[in-house]
Motif scaffolding. Structure first.
Motif, PDB file in Angstrom:
ATOM      1  N   LYS A 106       0.823  -1.211   0.000  1.00  0.00           N
ATOM      2  CA  LYS A 106       0.000   0.000   0.000  1.00  0.00           C
ATOM      3  C   LYS A 106       0.860   1.266   0.000  1.00  0.00           C
ATOM      4  N   VAL A 109       1.796   1.741  -3.671  1.00  0.00           N
ATOM      5  CA  VAL A 109       0.617   2.211  -4.397  1.00  0.00           C
ATOM      6  C   VAL A 109       0.353   3.682  -4.087  1.00  0.00           C
ATOM      7  N   ASN A 113       0.395   6.870  -6.687  1.00  0.00           N
ATOM      8  CA  ASN A 113      -0.833   7.628  -6.877  1.00  0.00           C
ATOM      9  C   ASN A 113      -0.673   9.089  -6.473  1.00  0.00           C
ATOM     10  N   GLN A 118      -1.846   5.769 -11.512  1.00  0.00           N
ATOM     11  CA  GLN A 118      -3.025   5.027 -11.097  1.00  0.00           C
ATOM     12  C   GLN A 118      -2.596   3.591 -10.830  1.00  0.00           C
ATOM     13  N   VAL A 120      -2.758  -0.036  -8.510  1.00  0.00           N
ATOM     14  CA  VAL A 120      -3.669  -0.892  -7.749  1.00  0.00           C
ATOM     15  C   VAL A 120      -2.848  -2.009  -7.114  1.00  0.00           C
ATOM     16  N   LEU A 122      -2.115  -5.601  -5.269  1.00  0.00           N
ATOM     17  CA  LEU A 122      -2.606  -6.974  -5.283  1.00  0.00           C
ATOM     18  C   LEU A 122      -1.711  -7.855  -4.432  1.00  0.00           C
ATOM     19  N   LEU A 174      -6.322  -5.155 -15.386  1.00  0.00           N
ATOM     20  CA  LEU A 174      -5.852  -3.868 -14.864  1.00  0.00           C
ATOM     21  C   LEU A 174      -5.059  -3.098 -15.917  1.00  0.00           C
ATOM     22  N   PHE A 179      -4.434   0.810 -15.456  1.00  0.00           N
ATOM     23  CA  PHE A 179      -3.901   0.810 -14.106  1.00  0.00           C
ATOM     24  C   PHE A 179      -2.508   0.177 -14.079  1.00  0.00           C
ATOM     25  N   PRO A 181      -0.415  -2.432 -12.013  1.00  0.00           N
ATOM     26  CA  PRO A 181      -0.510  -3.458 -10.973  1.00  0.00           C
ATOM     27  C   PRO A 181       0.744  -3.476 -10.098  1.00  0.00           C
TER      28      PRO A 181
END
Length: 299
Positions: A106, A109, A113, A118, A120, A122, A174, A179, A181
Protein backbone atom coordinates in the motif's frame (compact mmCIF):
# COMPACT_ATOMS: atom_id res chain seq x y z
CA UNK A 1 26.85 22.87 -24.31
CA UNK A 2 23.52 24.65 -23.96
CA UNK A 3 21.49 23.03 -21.17
CA UNK A 4 18.28 23.20 -23.16
CA UNK A 5 19.90 21.51 -26.13
CA UNK A 6 21.30 18.78 -23.85
CA UNK A 7 17.82 18.07 -22.57
CA UNK A 8 16.41 17.96 -26.10
CA UNK A 9 19.06 15.45 -27.13
CA UNK A 10 18.20 13.26 -24.14
CA UNK A 11 14.56 13.23 -25.22
CA UNK A 12 15.50 12.42 -28.83
CA UNK A 13 17.72 9.55 -27.61
CA UNK A 14 14.72 8.12 -25.77
CA UNK A 15 12.37 8.41 -28.78
CA UNK A 16 13.28 5.13 -30.59
CA UNK A 17 12.92 3.20 -27.34
CA UNK A 18 9.52 4.78 -26.66
CA UNK A 19 8.46 3.76 -30.17
CA UNK A 20 9.95 0.26 -29.83
CA UNK A 21 8.26 -0.52 -26.53
CA UNK A 22 4.90 1.08 -27.35
CA UNK A 23 2.14 -0.87 -25.58
CA UNK A 24 4.64 -3.51 -24.42
CA UNK A 25 4.58 -5.02 -20.92
CA UNK A 26 7.62 -4.61 -18.69
CA UNK A 27 7.73 -6.43 -15.35
CA UNK A 28 9.84 -4.77 -12.65
CA UNK A 29 11.00 -6.48 -9.48
CA UNK A 30 11.26 -3.64 -6.96
CA UNK A 31 13.53 -4.30 -4.02
CA UNK A 32 16.67 -3.39 -2.14
CA UNK A 33 17.73 0.11 -1.12
CA UNK A 34 15.38 1.70 -3.66
CA UNK A 35 12.47 0.68 -1.40
CA UNK A 36 13.75 2.33 1.78
CA UNK A 37 15.42 5.58 0.67
CA UNK A 38 12.78 8.33 0.39
CA UNK A 39 14.53 10.04 -2.54
CA UNK A 40 14.80 6.78 -4.47
CA UNK A 41 11.21 5.81 -3.69
CA UNK A 42 9.98 9.03 -5.26
CA UNK A 43 12.30 8.62 -8.26
CA UNK A 44 11.03 5.06 -8.80
CA UNK A 45 7.40 6.20 -8.67
CA UNK A 46 8.09 8.93 -11.23
CA UNK A 47 9.90 6.45 -13.50
CA UNK A 48 6.89 4.14 -13.42
CA UNK A 49 4.44 6.97 -14.09
CA UNK A 50 6.47 8.23 -17.05
CA UNK A 51 6.61 4.71 -18.49
CA UNK A 52 2.82 4.51 -18.28
CA UNK A 53 2.32 7.95 -19.83
CA UNK A 54 4.44 7.03 -22.87
CA UNK A 55 2.26 3.93 -23.35
CA UNK A 56 4.35 1.20 -21.76
CA UNK A 57 2.67 -1.26 -19.39
CA UNK A 58 4.72 -1.54 -16.18
CA UNK A 59 3.87 -4.34 -13.75
CA UNK A 60 5.57 -4.16 -10.34
CA UNK A 61 6.43 -7.13 -8.11
CA UNK A 62 7.98 -6.01 -4.83
CA UNK A 63 10.01 -7.52 -2.03
CA UNK A 64 10.11 -6.39 1.57
CA UNK A 65 12.70 -8.38 3.51
CA UNK A 66 14.09 -5.46 5.58
CA UNK A 67 10.60 -4.25 6.45
CA UNK A 68 9.57 -7.77 7.54
CA UNK A 69 12.73 -8.13 9.61
CA UNK A 70 12.09 -4.78 11.34
CA UNK A 71 8.53 -5.71 12.37
CA UNK A 72 9.57 -9.19 13.53
CA UNK A 73 12.34 -7.64 15.63
CA UNK A 74 9.93 -5.15 17.18
CA UNK A 75 7.67 -8.10 18.09
CA UNK A 76 10.65 -10.02 19.54
CA UNK A 77 10.30 -12.77 16.94
CA UNK A 78 13.67 -14.14 15.88
CA UNK A 79 14.38 -14.45 12.16
CA UNK A 80 16.24 -17.56 11.03
CA UNK A 81 17.55 -18.07 7.51
CA UNK A 82 18.63 -21.12 5.53
CA UNK A 83 20.61 -20.23 2.40
CA UNK A 84 18.86 -16.87 2.19
CA UNK A 85 15.36 -18.24 2.78
CA UNK A 86 13.52 -16.92 5.85
CA UNK A 87 12.25 -19.86 7.91
CA UNK A 88 8.54 -19.13 8.01
CA UNK A 89 6.23 -20.74 10.57
CA UNK A 90 2.54 -19.84 10.77
CA UNK A 91 3.08 -16.93 13.17
CA UNK A 92 5.87 -15.52 11.00
CA UNK A 93 3.75 -16.02 7.87
CA UNK A 94 1.01 -13.88 9.38
CA UNK A 95 3.53 -11.07 9.89
CA UNK A 96 5.04 -11.55 6.41
CA UNK A 97 1.62 -11.29 4.78
CA UNK A 98 0.64 -8.30 6.89
CA UNK A 99 3.84 -6.43 6.03
CA UNK A 100 4.01 -7.34 2.33
CA UNK A 101 0.35 -7.12 1.35
CA UNK A 102 -0.85 -4.67 3.97
CA UNK A 103 2.00 -2.23 4.57
CA UNK A 104 4.67 -2.30 1.86
CA UNK A 105 2.27 -2.85 -1.02
CA UNK A 106 0.00 0.00 0.00
CA UNK A 107 2.94 2.37 0.54
CA UNK A 108 4.14 1.74 -3.03
CA UNK A 109 0.62 2.21 -4.40
CA UNK A 110 0.15 5.42 -2.41
CA UNK A 111 3.48 6.88 -3.56
CA UNK A 112 2.68 6.23 -7.21
CA UNK A 113 -0.83 7.63 -6.88
CA UNK A 114 0.34 10.73 -4.99
CA UNK A 115 2.54 11.64 -7.95
CA UNK A 116 -0.15 11.25 -10.60
CA UNK A 117 -0.20 7.53 -11.40
CA UNK A 118 -3.02 5.03 -11.10
CA UNK A 119 -1.71 2.01 -9.21
CA UNK A 120 -3.67 -0.89 -7.75
CA UNK A 121 -2.24 -3.22 -5.10
CA UNK A 122 -2.61 -6.97 -5.28
CA UNK A 123 -1.54 -9.98 -3.31
CA UNK A 124 -0.72 -13.17 -5.15
CA UNK A 125 -3.79 -14.57 -3.40
CA UNK A 126 -6.13 -12.10 -5.11
CA UNK A 127 -8.10 -13.50 -8.03
CA UNK A 128 -6.18 -16.81 -7.78
CA UNK A 129 -3.23 -14.89 -9.20
CA UNK A 130 -0.47 -17.17 -7.85
CA UNK A 131 -0.94 -20.82 -7.02
CA UNK A 132 1.95 -22.07 -4.93
CA UNK A 133 3.28 -25.18 -3.25
CA UNK A 134 5.73 -25.82 -0.44
CA UNK A 135 9.33 -25.33 -1.47
CA UNK A 136 11.33 -28.54 -1.12
CA UNK A 137 14.69 -27.21 -0.04
CA UNK A 138 17.58 -29.56 -0.80
CA UNK A 139 20.86 -27.90 0.25
CA UNK A 140 22.77 -31.03 -0.75
CA UNK A 141 21.31 -31.05 -4.26
CA UNK A 142 24.33 -32.95 -5.59
CA UNK A 143 23.03 -36.07 -3.88
CA UNK A 144 20.95 -38.27 -6.14
CA UNK A 145 17.47 -39.51 -5.38
CA UNK A 146 18.34 -42.91 -6.84
CA UNK A 147 20.76 -43.73 -4.01
CA UNK A 148 18.62 -45.29 -1.25
CA UNK A 149 21.64 -45.50 1.09
CA UNK A 150 22.39 -41.80 0.71
CA UNK A 151 19.17 -39.84 0.08
CA UNK A 152 19.27 -36.04 -0.25
CA UNK A 153 18.68 -34.00 2.87
CA UNK A 154 15.39 -32.10 2.77
CA UNK A 155 15.14 -29.16 5.16
CA UNK A 156 11.69 -27.93 6.20
CA UNK A 157 11.77 -24.13 6.14
CA UNK A 158 8.06 -23.78 6.79
CA UNK A 159 5.62 -21.81 4.67
CA UNK A 160 8.13 -20.85 2.00
CA UNK A 161 6.68 -21.57 -1.41
CA UNK A 162 7.41 -21.81 -5.08
CA UNK A 163 5.15 -20.83 -7.97
CA UNK A 164 3.03 -23.58 -9.50
CA UNK A 165 1.03 -21.39 -11.88
CA UNK A 166 0.04 -17.80 -12.63
CA UNK A 167 -3.50 -16.77 -13.52
CA UNK A 168 -2.79 -13.44 -15.19
CA UNK A 169 -6.38 -12.44 -16.00
CA UNK A 170 -6.59 -9.87 -13.23
CA UNK A 171 -3.25 -8.33 -14.28
CA UNK A 172 -4.34 -8.08 -17.92
CA UNK A 173 -7.64 -6.57 -16.86
CA UNK A 174 -5.85 -3.87 -14.86
CA UNK A 175 -3.42 -3.15 -17.71
CA UNK A 176 -6.29 -2.84 -20.19
CA UNK A 177 -7.97 -0.39 -17.81
CA UNK A 178 -4.78 1.73 -17.70
CA UNK A 179 -3.90 0.81 -14.11
CA UNK A 180 -0.43 -0.10 -12.81
CA UNK A 181 -0.51 -3.46 -10.97
CA UNK A 182 1.63 -3.68 -7.82
CA UNK A 183 1.95 -7.28 -6.62
CA UNK A 184 3.01 -8.68 -3.22
CA UNK A 185 4.82 -12.04 -3.55
CA UNK A 186 2.61 -14.35 -1.54
CA UNK A 187 0.59 -17.21 -2.99
CA UNK A 188 -2.07 -19.72 -2.00
CA UNK A 189 -1.67 -23.50 -1.89
CA UNK A 190 -4.23 -26.06 -2.93
CA UNK A 191 -5.62 -26.19 0.62
CA UNK A 192 -5.66 -22.37 0.91
CA UNK A 193 -2.48 -22.21 2.95
CA UNK A 194 -0.46 -19.02 2.43
CA UNK A 195 3.13 -19.16 1.17
CA UNK A 196 5.94 -16.63 1.27
CA UNK A 197 7.65 -16.66 -2.16
CA UNK A 198 10.89 -15.08 -3.32
CA UNK A 199 9.98 -11.87 -5.19
CA UNK A 200 12.51 -12.50 -7.98
CA UNK A 201 10.86 -15.85 -8.72
CA UNK A 202 7.38 -14.34 -8.69
CA UNK A 203 8.48 -11.55 -11.04
CA UNK A 204 10.04 -14.08 -13.42
CA UNK A 205 6.93 -16.27 -13.54
CA UNK A 206 4.63 -13.28 -14.03
CA UNK A 207 6.86 -11.92 -16.80
CA UNK A 208 6.76 -15.28 -18.59
CA UNK A 209 3.01 -15.57 -18.12
CA UNK A 210 2.45 -12.12 -19.64
CA UNK A 211 5.03 -12.70 -22.40
CA UNK A 212 6.61 -9.46 -21.20
CA UNK A 213 9.05 -7.63 -23.44
CA UNK A 214 11.39 -7.13 -20.49
CA UNK A 215 11.96 -8.22 -16.92
CA UNK A 216 13.97 -5.75 -14.82
CA UNK A 217 15.39 -6.67 -11.40
CA UNK A 218 16.33 -3.71 -9.18
CA UNK A 219 19.12 -4.75 -6.83
CA UNK A 220 21.78 -3.30 -4.55
CA UNK A 221 24.62 -4.15 -6.94
CA UNK A 222 25.68 -2.62 -10.26
CA UNK A 223 24.73 -5.72 -12.21
CA UNK A 224 26.74 -8.76 -13.29
CA UNK A 225 30.47 -8.28 -12.72
CA UNK A 226 33.33 -10.03 -14.52
CA UNK A 227 36.33 -11.67 -12.83
CA UNK A 228 38.01 -8.26 -12.51
CA UNK A 229 34.98 -6.70 -10.84
CA UNK A 230 33.95 -4.69 -13.91
CA UNK A 231 30.31 -4.32 -14.93
CA UNK A 232 29.25 -6.53 -17.86
CA UNK A 233 26.75 -4.52 -19.90
CA UNK A 234 25.37 -7.42 -21.96
CA UNK A 235 25.65 -11.21 -21.82
CA UNK A 236 23.88 -14.21 -23.31
CA UNK A 237 22.33 -17.02 -21.32
CA UNK A 238 25.24 -19.29 -22.26
CA UNK A 239 27.73 -16.64 -21.09
CA UNK A 240 25.92 -16.46 -17.76
CA UNK A 241 26.01 -20.24 -17.31
CA UNK A 242 29.75 -20.32 -18.05
CA UNK A 243 30.39 -17.52 -15.54
CA UNK A 244 28.52 -19.49 -12.88
CA UNK A 245 30.44 -22.68 -13.68
CA UNK A 246 33.79 -20.86 -13.48
CA UNK A 247 32.86 -19.27 -10.16
CA UNK A 248 32.87 -15.72 -11.52
CA UNK A 249 29.23 -15.38 -10.50
CA UNK A 250 28.52 -16.67 -7.00
CA UNK A 251 26.48 -16.39 -3.85
CA UNK A 252 23.31 -14.28 -4.07
CA UNK A 253 23.73 -13.45 -7.75
CA UNK A 254 23.34 -17.12 -8.76
CA UNK A 255 19.61 -17.43 -7.89
CA UNK A 256 18.95 -14.03 -9.48
CA UNK A 257 20.60 -15.17 -12.71
CA UNK A 258 18.74 -18.47 -12.60
CA UNK A 259 15.50 -16.52 -12.33
CA UNK A 260 16.60 -14.48 -15.38
CA UNK A 261 17.44 -17.60 -17.39
CA UNK A 262 14.10 -19.20 -16.55
CA UNK A 263 12.27 -16.03 -17.65
CA UNK A 264 14.15 -16.02 -20.97
CA UNK A 265 13.22 -19.67 -21.52
CA UNK A 266 9.66 -18.72 -20.66
CA UNK A 267 9.49 -16.23 -23.54
CA UNK A 268 10.69 -12.93 -22.06
CA UNK A 269 12.81 -11.15 -24.68
CA UNK A 270 15.37 -9.48 -22.40
CA UNK A 271 16.14 -9.43 -18.70
CA UNK A 272 18.00 -6.63 -16.93
CA UNK A 273 19.77 -6.57 -13.57
CA UNK A 274 20.29 -2.95 -12.51
CA UNK A 275 21.45 -0.94 -9.53
CA UNK A 276 18.38 0.44 -7.83
CA UNK A 277 20.57 2.69 -5.68
CA UNK A 278 21.01 4.96 -8.70
CA UNK A 279 18.32 7.61 -9.09
CA UNK A 280 16.12 6.95 -12.16
CA UNK A 281 18.05 3.74 -12.92
CA UNK A 282 14.93 2.27 -14.50
CA UNK A 283 14.58 5.03 -17.10
CA UNK A 284 18.31 5.05 -17.81
CA UNK A 285 18.33 1.32 -18.51
CA UNK A 286 15.25 1.26 -20.73
CA UNK A 287 15.47 4.57 -22.61
CA UNK A 288 19.19 5.22 -23.18
CA UNK A 289 21.81 3.68 -25.44
CA UNK A 290 24.30 2.84 -22.69
CA UNK A 291 21.98 1.69 -19.91
CA UNK A 292 23.19 1.34 -16.33
CA UNK A 293 23.19 -2.39 -15.61
CA UNK A 294 23.46 -5.79 -17.25
CA UNK A 295 21.11 -7.02 -19.96
CA UNK A 296 20.77 -10.76 -20.49
CA UNK A 297 19.45 -12.28 -23.72
CA UNK A 298 18.81 -15.88 -24.74
CA UNK A 299 21.29 -15.98 -27.64
Amino acid sequence: MNTGLDRARILIEALPYIQKFNNQTIVIKYGGHAMVDSRLKKAFALDIILMKYVNLNPVIVHGGGPQIGKILSEMSIQSNFVNGHRVTDEKTMDIVEMVLAGKVNKEIVTTINQHGGQAVGLSGKDGHLITAKKLRFLPNSDKKMDKPDNPPEIIDIGLVGEVVSVNNRIIKSLINSQFIPVIAPVGAGKDNETYNINADLVAGHIASSLEARKLVLLTDVEGVLDSDGNLVSSITADDAKRMITRGVIKEGMIPKLQCCLDALKGGVEKVHIIDGRKEHALLLEIFTNEGVGTEIVLN
